[in-house]
Scaffold this motif. Structure first.
Motif, PDB file in Angstrom:
ATOM      1  N   GLU A  91       0.831  -1.210   0.000  1.00 36.38           N
ATOM      2  CA  GLU A  91       0.000   0.000   0.000  1.00 36.38           C
ATOM      3  C   GLU A  91       0.868   1.264   0.000  1.00 36.38           C
ATOM      4  O   GLU A  91       0.538   2.253  -0.653  1.00 36.38           O
ATOM      5  CB  GLU A  91      -0.926  -0.015   1.222  1.00 36.38           C
ATOM      6  N   TYR A  92       1.961   1.211   0.739  1.00 30.97           N
ATOM      7  CA  TYR A  92       2.878   2.350   0.798  1.00 30.97           C
ATOM      8  C   TYR A  92       3.412   2.705  -0.581  1.00 30.97           C
ATOM      9  O   TYR A  92       3.608   3.892  -0.896  1.00 30.97           O
ATOM     10  CB  TYR A  92       4.033   2.004   1.745  1.00 30.97           C
ATOM     11  N   SER A  93       3.638   1.691  -1.401  1.00 29.28           N
ATOM     12  CA  SER A  93       4.243   1.927  -2.712  1.00 29.28           C
ATOM     13  C   SER A  93       3.227   2.295  -3.786  1.00 29.28           C
ATOM     14  O   SER A  93       3.585   2.435  -4.953  1.00 29.28           O
ATOM     15  CB  SER A  93       5.022   0.682  -3.161  1.00 29.28           C
ATOM     16  N   GLU A  94       1.963   2.462  -3.397  1.00 26.47           N
ATOM     17  CA  GLU A  94       0.926   2.887  -4.332  1.00 26.47           C
ATOM     18  C   GLU A  94       0.550   4.337  -4.020  1.00 26.47           C
ATOM     19  O   GLU A  94       0.058   4.629  -2.935  1.00 26.47           O
ATOM     20  CB  GLU A  94      -0.309   1.987  -4.219  1.00 26.47           C
ATOM     21  N   PRO A  95       0.804   5.255  -4.927  1.00 28.66           N
ATOM     22  CA  PRO A  95       0.526   6.668  -4.664  1.00 28.66           C
ATOM     23  C   PRO A  95      -0.907   6.895  -4.194  1.00 28.66           C
ATOM     24  O   PRO A  95      -1.859   6.355  -4.761  1.00 28.66           O
ATOM     25  CB  PRO A  95       0.769   7.332  -6.024  1.00 28.66           C
ATOM     26  N   GLY A  96      -1.034   7.655  -3.128  1.00 33.27           N
ATOM     27  CA  GLY A  96      -2.359   8.026  -2.642  1.00 33.27           C
ATOM     28  C   GLY A  96      -2.961   7.091  -1.626  1.00 33.27           C
ATOM     29  O   GLY A  96      -3.937   7.455  -0.967  1.00 33.27           O
ATOM     30  N   ARG A  97      -2.407   5.890  -1.463  1.00 32.12           N
ATOM     31  CA  ARG A  97      -2.996   4.961  -0.493  1.00 32.12           C
ATOM     32  C   ARG A  97      -2.580   5.353   0.917  1.00 32.12           C
ATOM     33  O   ARG A  97      -1.436   5.735   1.171  1.00 32.12           O
ATOM     34  CB  ARG A  97      -2.576   3.521  -0.777  1.00 32.12           C
ATOM     35  N   SER A  98      -3.523   5.203   1.842  1.00 33.37           N
ATOM     36  CA  SER A  98      -3.272   5.600   3.227  1.00 33.37           C
ATOM     37  C   SER A  98      -3.324   4.431   4.204  1.00 33.37           C
ATOM     38  O   SER A  98      -3.062   4.614   5.402  1.00 33.37           O
ATOM     39  CB  SER A  98      -4.291   6.655   3.669  1.00 33.37           C
ATOM     40  N   ASP A  99      -3.651   3.211   3.721  1.00 38.05           N
ATOM     41  CA  ASP A  99      -3.853   2.075   4.626  1.00 38.05           C
ATOM     42  C   ASP A  99      -2.560   1.294   4.860  1.00 38.05           C
ATOM     43  O   ASP A  99      -2.458   0.106   4.569  1.00 38.05           O
ATOM     44  CB  ASP A  99      -4.983   1.167   4.138  1.00 38.05           C
ATOM     45  N   TRP A 100      -1.565   1.994   5.430  1.00 31.77           N
ATOM     46  CA  TRP A 100      -0.307   1.402   5.857  1.00 31.77           C
ATOM     47  C   TRP A 100       0.052   2.041   7.187  1.00 31.77           C
ATOM     48  O   TRP A 100      -0.539   3.044   7.589  1.00 31.77           O
ATOM     49  CB  TRP A 100       0.790   1.602   4.816  1.00 31.77           C
ATOM     50  N   ALA A 101       1.014   1.453   7.906  1.00 34.36           N
ATOM     51  CA  ALA A 101       1.214   1.865   9.296  1.00 34.36           C
ATOM     52  C   ALA A 101       2.649   1.649   9.750  1.00 34.36           C
ATOM     53  O   ALA A 101       3.459   1.015   9.066  1.00 34.36           O
ATOM     54  CB  ALA A 101       0.261   1.085  10.201  1.00 34.36           C
ATOM     55  N   VAL A 102       2.935   2.183  10.934  1.00 39.57           N
ATOM     56  CA  VAL A 102       4.189   1.933  11.645  1.00 39.57           C
ATOM     57  C   VAL A 102       3.824   1.365  13.014  1.00 39.57           C
ATOM     58  O   VAL A 102       2.977   1.929  13.711  1.00 39.57           O
ATOM     59  CB  VAL A 102       5.013   3.226  11.830  1.00 39.57           C
ATOM     60  N   HIS A 103       4.460   0.249  13.394  1.00 38.78           N
ATOM     61  CA  HIS A 103       4.158  -0.412  14.663  1.00 38.78           C
ATOM     62  C   HIS A 103       5.354  -0.353  15.601  1.00 38.78           C
ATOM     63  O   HIS A 103       6.466  -0.763  15.216  1.00 38.78           O
ATOM     64  CB  HIS A 103       3.835  -1.894  14.448  1.00 38.78           C
ATOM     65  N   VAL A 104       5.137   0.097  16.825  1.00 36.73           N
ATOM     66  CA  VAL A 104       6.180   0.113  17.855  1.00 36.73           C
ATOM     67  C   VAL A 104       5.549  -0.355  19.163  1.00 36.73           C
ATOM     68  O   VAL A 104       4.605   0.273  19.656  1.00 36.73           O
ATOM     69  CB  VAL A 104       6.780   1.523  18.046  1.00 36.73           C
ATOM     70  N   ALA A 105       6.038  -1.470  19.722  1.00 37.97           N
ATOM     71  CA  ALA A 105       5.451  -2.007  20.956  1.00 37.97           C
ATOM     72  C   ALA A 105       6.533  -2.512  21.892  1.00 37.97           C
ATOM     73  O   ALA A 105       7.565  -3.030  21.456  1.00 37.97           O
ATOM     74  CB  ALA A 105       4.472  -3.133  20.645  1.00 37.97           C
ATOM     75  N   LEU A 106       6.285  -2.383  23.176  1.00 36.27           N
ATOM     76  CA  LEU A 106       7.142  -2.941  24.215  1.00 36.27           C
ATOM     77  C   LEU A 106       6.475  -4.178  24.794  1.00 36.27           C
ATOM     78  O   LEU A 106       5.292  -4.138  25.154  1.00 36.27           O
ATOM     79  CB  LEU A 106       7.373  -1.913  25.325  1.00 36.27           C
ATOM     80  N   VAL A 107       7.245  -5.263  24.890  1.00 39.50           N
ATOM     81  CA  VAL A 107       6.742  -6.522  25.452  1.00 39.50           C
ATOM     82  C   VAL A 107       7.537  -6.869  26.698  1.00 39.50           C
ATOM     83  O   VAL A 107       8.776  -6.808  26.703  1.00 39.50           O
ATOM     84  CB  VAL A 107       6.861  -7.664  24.419  1.00 39.50           C
ATOM     85  N   GLU A 108       6.821  -7.206  27.765  1.00 38.06           N
ATOM     86  CA  GLU A 108       7.437  -7.647  29.008  1.00 38.06           C
ATOM     87  C   GLU A 108       6.787  -8.957  29.430  1.00 38.06           C
ATOM     88  O   GLU A 108       5.561  -9.044  29.526  1.00 38.06           O
ATOM     89  CB  GLU A 108       7.256  -6.584  30.087  1.00 38.06           C
ATOM     90  N   LEU A 169      -9.281  -3.366   3.538  1.00 35.50           N
ATOM     91  CA  LEU A 169      -8.190  -2.441   3.823  1.00 35.50           C
ATOM     92  C   LEU A 169      -6.882  -3.190   3.640  1.00 35.50           C
ATOM     93  O   LEU A 169      -6.866  -4.425   3.590  1.00 35.50           O
ATOM     94  CB  LEU A 169      -8.285  -1.892   5.248  1.00 35.50           C
ATOM     95  N   GLY A 170      -5.780  -2.441   3.610  1.00 35.13           N
ATOM     96  CA  GLY A 170      -4.493  -3.051   3.341  1.00 35.13           C
ATOM     97  C   GLY A 170      -3.825  -3.682   4.543  1.00 35.13           C
ATOM     98  O   GLY A 170      -4.055  -4.840   4.878  1.00 35.13           O
ATOM     99  N   SER A 171      -2.990  -2.938   5.241  1.00 35.43           N
ATOM    100  CA  SER A 171      -2.115  -3.532   6.240  1.00 35.43           C
ATOM    101  C   SER A 171      -2.869  -3.995   7.486  1.00 35.43           C
ATOM    102  O   SER A 171      -3.990  -3.565   7.762  1.00 35.43           O
ATOM    103  CB  SER A 171      -1.044  -2.516   6.651  1.00 35.43           C
ATOM    104  N   ALA A 172      -2.196  -4.876   8.248  1.00 34.60           N
ATOM    105  CA  ALA A 172      -2.778  -5.379   9.492  1.00 34.60           C
ATOM    106  C   ALA A 172      -3.033  -4.234  10.468  1.00 34.60           C
ATOM    107  O   ALA A 172      -4.075  -4.189  11.136  1.00 34.60           O
ATOM    108  CB  ALA A 172      -1.844  -6.413  10.117  1.00 34.60           C
ATOM    109  N   GLY A 173      -2.087  -3.310  10.572  1.00 33.07           N
ATOM    110  CA  GLY A 173      -2.273  -2.184  11.468  1.00 33.07           C
ATOM    111  C   GLY A 173      -3.443  -1.310  11.075  1.00 33.07           C
ATOM    112  O   GLY A 173      -4.208  -0.849  11.931  1.00 33.07           O
ATOM    113  N   ALA A 174      -3.601  -1.083   9.783  1.00 33.50           N
ATOM    114  CA  ALA A 174      -4.724  -0.275   9.309  1.00 33.50           C
ATOM    115  C   ALA A 174      -6.048  -0.958   9.629  1.00 33.50           C
ATOM    116  O   ALA A 174      -7.021  -0.300  10.022  1.00 33.50           O
ATOM    117  CB  ALA A 174      -4.601  -0.028   7.811  1.00 33.50           C
ATOM    118  N   LYS A 175      -6.098  -2.269   9.474  1.00 36.25           N
ATOM    119  CA  LYS A 175      -7.337  -2.999   9.765  1.00 36.25           C
ATOM    120  C   LYS A 175      -7.663  -2.959  11.254  1.00 36.25           C
ATOM    121  O   LYS A 175      -8.804  -2.703  11.656  1.00 36.25           O
ATOM    122  CB  LYS A 175      -7.218  -4.441   9.255  1.00 36.25           C
TER     123      LYS A 175
END
Length: 255
Positions: A91-108, A169-175
């Motif tokens: 999705e990131y590589s398709e101009p205009g698409r917004s259904d992509w994400a960045v994931h940052v998580a802490l696991v303990e 929708l595209g990415s897992a984060g977007a969903k």
């Protein structure tokens, strides 16, 4: 448990990485770059930025990144950051698409305790502190979010059992964030993901008061030597019992 600063760190790193990705995509498209160059450059630059920020802020913590070499010393670490620098490269590589994400998580101890999901192209970062406010229930058939390609078996099963309407929708984060933001009610996935695909989304979903589990109702656990996770259910709490019952019946029939 995560320190308050961990929540803020997750959100700031996800947001900063999202800004970088937006700039990179715009610059490369303007230069006439092809799809693969946009994907690869975005993945690389986002990974480098996240590693730099986490290394500077939390030098003693381990990191598992989709784009990095897996150091199995993380298995004995008390704190492990699980990150997906660019969730939804297609999705990131398709101009205009917004259904992509960045994931940052802490696991303990195998549990996500802080996290953030940035949706850079829509200008939002959702995090665990303060957790998102869950919108009021949707009036009408439940809305189940699925991938752009063929829906996984879990989604088909839940859709049939709950008479849900499908939205793509595209990415897992977007969903997952579509459920958090009230655009959808259920995200059911089978066929497998990696820990970085859903760790941060699960942390944010739970902070919003959503149900998040494996499709058999068991706990989602993280930081294993093999980071493969077979299935996932994220949904509004009012749909959890019926969705899990439908999925259990199929699991038991296949056992």
């Amino acid at each position: 448990m995560a320190h308050p600063a961990d929540h803020a760190l997750a959100a700031s790193v996800a947001s900063e990485t999202g800004d970088l990705l937006l700039e990179t995509r715009e610059r490369l498209f303007a230069q006439g770059a092809d799809t693969w160059e946009v994907r690869d450059t975005g993945d690389y630059e986002a990974h480098q930025l996240i590693m730099e920020r986490l290394s500077a802020a939390r030098p003693a913590d381990a990191v598992l990144s989709e784009e990095g070499r897996d150091d199995l010393a993380r298995l004995s670490a008390d704190r492990v950051w699980i990150v997906d620098p660019l969730d939804g490269t297609r999705e990131y590589s398709e101009p205009g698409r917004s259904d992509w994400a960045v994931h940052v998580a802490l696991v303990e101890d195998g549990v996500p305790t802080a996290g953030a999901v940035a949706l850079p192209a829509v200008g939002r970062t959702l995090c665990t502190e303060p957790g998102p406010s869950l919108p009021e229930p949707h009036n009408g058939r439940p809305r189940l979010v699925v991938s752009r390609s063929r829906p996984p078996a879990a989604a088909v099963i839940v859709a049939q059992a709950l008479d849900a309407e499908l939205m793509t929708l595209g990415s897992a984060g977007a969903k997952a964030m579509a459920v958090v933001m009230g655009m959808a009610d259920i995200y059911a996935h089978s066929g497998g993901q990696f820990e970085w695909d859903n760790c941060a989304p699960v942390a944010v979903a739970r902070a919003a008061g959503l149900h998040a589990s494996r499709c058999d109702g068991s706990e989602l656990e993280y930081n294993f030597a093999d980071p493969w996770l077979p299935d996932l259910l994220i949904c509004r709490p009012e749909y959890a019992t019926d969705a899990l019952e439908a999925l259990r019946q199929v699991i038991e029939s296949e056992a």
